[in-house]
Design a protein around this motif. Structure first.
Motif, mmCIF file in Angstrom:
data_model
loop_
_atom_site.group_PDB
_atom_site.id
_atom_site.type_symbol
_atom_site.label_atom_id
_atom_site.label_comp_id
_atom_site.label_asym_id
_atom_site.label_seq_id
_atom_site.Cartn_x
_atom_site.Cartn_y
_atom_site.Cartn_z
ATOM 1 N N SER A 1 0.867 -1.111 -0.158
ATOM 2 C CA SER A 1 0.045 0.008 -0.017
ATOM 3 C C SER A 1 0.943 1.305 -0.041
ATOM 4 O O SER A 1 1.892 1.181 0.641
ATOM 5 C CB SER A 1 -1.107 0.092 1.313
ATOM 6 O OG SER A 1 -1.857 -1.223 1.143
ATOM 7 N N LEU B 1 -3.285 5.007 4.896
ATOM 8 C CA LEU B 1 -3.273 3.661 4.104
ATOM 9 C C LEU B 1 -4.187 2.708 4.570
ATOM 10 O O LEU B 1 -4.227 1.590 3.748
ATOM 11 C CB LEU B 1 -1.836 3.286 4.601
ATOM 12 C CG LEU B 1 -0.357 3.856 4.111
ATOM 13 C CD1 LEU B 1 0.535 3.667 4.989
ATOM 14 C CD2 LEU B 1 -0.296 3.649 2.582
ATOM 15 N N GLU B 2 -4.829 2.957 5.481
ATOM 16 C CA GLU B 2 -5.811 1.628 6.230
ATOM 17 C C GLU B 2 -6.767 1.015 4.986
ATOM 18 O O GLU B 2 -6.765 -0.113 5.186
ATOM 19 C CB GLU B 2 -6.664 2.175 7.328
ATOM 20 C CG GLU B 2 -5.746 2.245 8.465
ATOM 21 C CD GLU B 2 -4.951 3.677 8.759
ATOM 22 O OE1 GLU B 2 -5.028 4.408 7.601
ATOM 23 O OE2 GLU B 2 -4.109 4.029 9.723
ATOM 24 N N GLN C 1 -6.698 1.167 1.767
ATOM 25 C CA GLN C 1 -6.094 0.339 0.815
ATOM 26 C C GLN C 1 -5.601 -0.909 1.458
ATOM 27 O O GLN C 1 -6.094 -2.095 0.830
ATOM 28 C CB GLN C 1 -4.683 0.904 0.327
ATOM 29 C CG GLN C 1 -4.734 1.964 -0.779
ATOM 30 C CD GLN C 1 -3.508 2.394 -1.048
ATOM 31 O OE1 GLN C 1 -2.643 1.791 -1.357
ATOM 32 N NE2 GLN C 1 -3.324 3.730 -1.203
ATOM 33 N N THR C 2 -5.065 -1.134 2.402
ATOM 34 C CA THR C 2 -4.311 -2.326 3.124
ATOM 35 C C THR C 2 -5.709 -3.288 3.256
ATOM 36 O O THR C 2 -5.287 -4.407 3.127
ATOM 37 C CB THR C 2 -3.542 -1.978 4.545
ATOM 38 O OG1 THR C 2 -2.549 -1.069 4.148
ATOM 39 C CG2 THR C 2 -3.124 -3.265 4.861
ATOM 40 N N GLU C 3 -6.854 -2.802 3.581
ATOM 41 C CA GLU C 3 -7.976 -3.594 4.034
ATOM 42 C C GLU C 3 -8.401 -4.301 3.031
ATOM 43 O O GLU C 3 -8.650 -5.357 3.024
ATOM 44 C CB GLU C 3 -9.053 -2.688 4.937
ATOM 45 C CG GLU C 3 -8.655 -2.517 6.343
ATOM 46 C CD GLU C 3 -9.709 -1.408 7.056
ATOM 47 O OE1 GLU C 3 -10.809 -1.255 6.286
ATOM 48 O OE2 GLU C 3 -9.423 -1.081 8.049
ATOM 49 N N LEU D 1 -5.769 -6.959 1.711
ATOM 50 C CA LEU D 1 -5.920 -8.165 2.715
ATOM 51 C C LEU D 1 -7.240 -8.872 2.326
ATOM 52 O O LEU D 1 -7.150 -10.140 2.440
ATOM 53 C CB LEU D 1 -5.879 -7.813 4.021
ATOM 54 C CG LEU D 1 -4.689 -7.221 4.689
ATOM 55 C CD1 LEU D 1 -4.576 -6.571 5.983
ATOM 56 C CD2 LEU D 1 -3.376 -8.190 4.564
ATOM 57 N N ILE E 1 3.123 -7.402 4.889
ATOM 58 C CA ILE E 1 2.440 -6.055 4.657
ATOM 59 C C ILE E 1 3.552 -5.127 4.385
ATOM 60 O O ILE E 1 4.612 -4.962 5.199
ATOM 61 C CB ILE E 1 1.583 -5.690 5.799
ATOM 62 C CG1 ILE E 1 0.363 -6.577 5.778
ATOM 63 C CG2 ILE E 1 0.952 -4.292 5.309
ATOM 64 C CD1 ILE E 1 -0.682 -6.349 6.963
ATOM 65 N N GLU F 1 3.836 -0.909 3.727
ATOM 66 C CA GLU F 1 2.937 0.243 3.503
ATOM 67 C C GLU F 1 4.020 1.349 3.507
ATOM 68 O O GLU F 1 5.174 1.564 4.412
ATOM 69 C CB GLU F 1 2.217 0.592 4.959
ATOM 70 C CG GLU F 1 0.962 -0.685 4.889
ATOM 71 C CD GLU F 1 0.017 -0.290 6.091
ATOM 72 O OE1 GLU F 1 -1.117 -0.411 6.125
ATOM 73 O OE2 GLU F 1 0.865 -0.034 7.288
ATOM 74 N N TYR G 1 -3.556 -2.593 -4.393
ATOM 75 C CA TYR G 1 -4.941 -2.251 -4.391
ATOM 76 C C TYR G 1 -4.974 -1.813 -6.152
ATOM 77 O O TYR G 1 -6.174 -1.955 -6.787
ATOM 78 C CB TYR G 1 -4.959 -0.811 -3.750
ATOM 79 C CG TYR G 1 -6.498 -0.640 -3.837
ATOM 80 C CD1 TYR G 1 -7.566 -1.359 -3.386
ATOM 81 C CD2 TYR G 1 -7.075 0.730 -4.480
ATOM 82 C CE1 TYR G 1 -9.115 -0.814 -3.213
ATOM 83 C CE2 TYR G 1 -8.186 1.252 -4.478
ATOM 84 C CZ TYR G 1 -9.219 0.379 -3.985
ATOM 85 O OH TYR G 1 -10.580 0.830 -4.422
#
Length: 205
Positions: A1, A10-11, A13-15, A18, A33, A35, A70
Motif C-alpha cells: 500500500s 493507508l488503512e 487500501q491495506t484492508e 488483505l 505487509i 506500507e 490495490y
C-alpha cells in the motif's frame, strides 16, 4: 500500500488488499505487509523504499509467490518502472494481483497471457497519464499562487515572510538589511567587505 503524502492514510487500501489475499486462501502468517508514504512522481525506482523492501523480501525468500496491491499506480506511476517491476516478477514466476481494476499478471502455467499483457500496458499508460495531469495541475496551481503574491512552497526568500493565508509580506529587519547591502554595493563597497562587516556586526550569518 502506498500514499503520496503524510496526511493521507493507508488503512483502506491495506484492508481492501488483505480481503483479496485472504479470499485466495492465504493466512496471516503467509502475509508480509509493506506500507509506505512516498511519492511515485518525485522518486525514482531506486529511491522508493516500498519497492526496495518488496524486492529484498522476494530475493531472500523463495517461498514468496504473489504480490497484491490495490491498484497498479501503487507500484509506480511511471511506465518504465512498471515494466521493470513486471519483468522482475515474471522472471521469478511471481503472480501480481491488482484489486482495482481486477487483474492478474500470470496464468495458471505461470506465464503472462496476451490479454494480461494488453491490460497491463493499458493500465500502466493510465498511471503515467494521470501523473502528467497531476503535474500540470500542480504547476498551474503554483503559477496562480505566484500571480496572487502567495507562496509556492518552501522557505520564503530572505526579506520576506508568509502570513497565515500564505501571502508574502515584507519582513522589516531583513528588508532594511537588504537595502543597506544594495546601497553600499552601489556606492562602490566590494561584496566581501560588506559580508565581513555584516558578520562582525552579527547581522548576517
Amino acid at each position: 500500500s502506498r500514499v503520496s503524502s503524510e496526511h493521507q492514510t493507508l488503512e483502506q487500501q491495506t484492508e481492501a488488499v488483505l480481503k483479496e489475499v485472504r479470499r485466495d486462501g492465504y493466512t496471516d502468517d503467509n502475509i508480509i505487509i509493506i506500507e509506505d508514504k512516498e511519492s511515485a512522481i518525485k522518486l525514482s525506482e531506486e529511491e522508493r523504499n516500498g519497492l526496495n523492501k518488496m524486492k529484498e523480501y522476494i530475493n531472500n525468500d523463495p517461498s514468496i509467490n504473489a504480490v497484491y496491491l490495490y491498484e497498479l499506480s501503487r507500484l509506480s506511476r511511471r511506465q518504465l518502472v512498471l515494466f521493470s517491476i513486471r519483468d522482475f516478477l515474471i522472471e521469478r514466476r511471481i503472480q501480481l494481483v491488482c484489486v482495482q481494476p481486477p487483474m492478474k499478471l500470470l496464468d495458471e502455467d505461470g506465464k503472462m497471457s496476451q490479454n494480461a499483457s494488453l491490460m497491463f500496458s493499458i493500465y500502466s499508460s493510465f498511471c503515467e497519464t494521470e501523473m502528467a495531469i497531476k503535474k500540470e495541475r500542480m504547476m498551474r496551481g503554483r503559477l496562480h499562487n505566484k500571480q496572487m503574491g502567495k507562496t509556492m512552497g518552501g522557505r520564503p526568500t530572505f526579506g520576506y515572510v508568509t502570513d497565515k493565508d500564505k501571502y508574502y509580506r515584507i519582513e522589516p529587519q531583513q528588508s532594511a538589511l537588504l537595502k543597506r547591502i544594495y546601497i553600499e554595493y552601489i556606492d562602490g563597497k566590494p561584496i566581501f567587505v560588506i559580508a565581513k562587516e555584516l558578520k562582525e556586526e552579527g547581522l548576517f550569518p
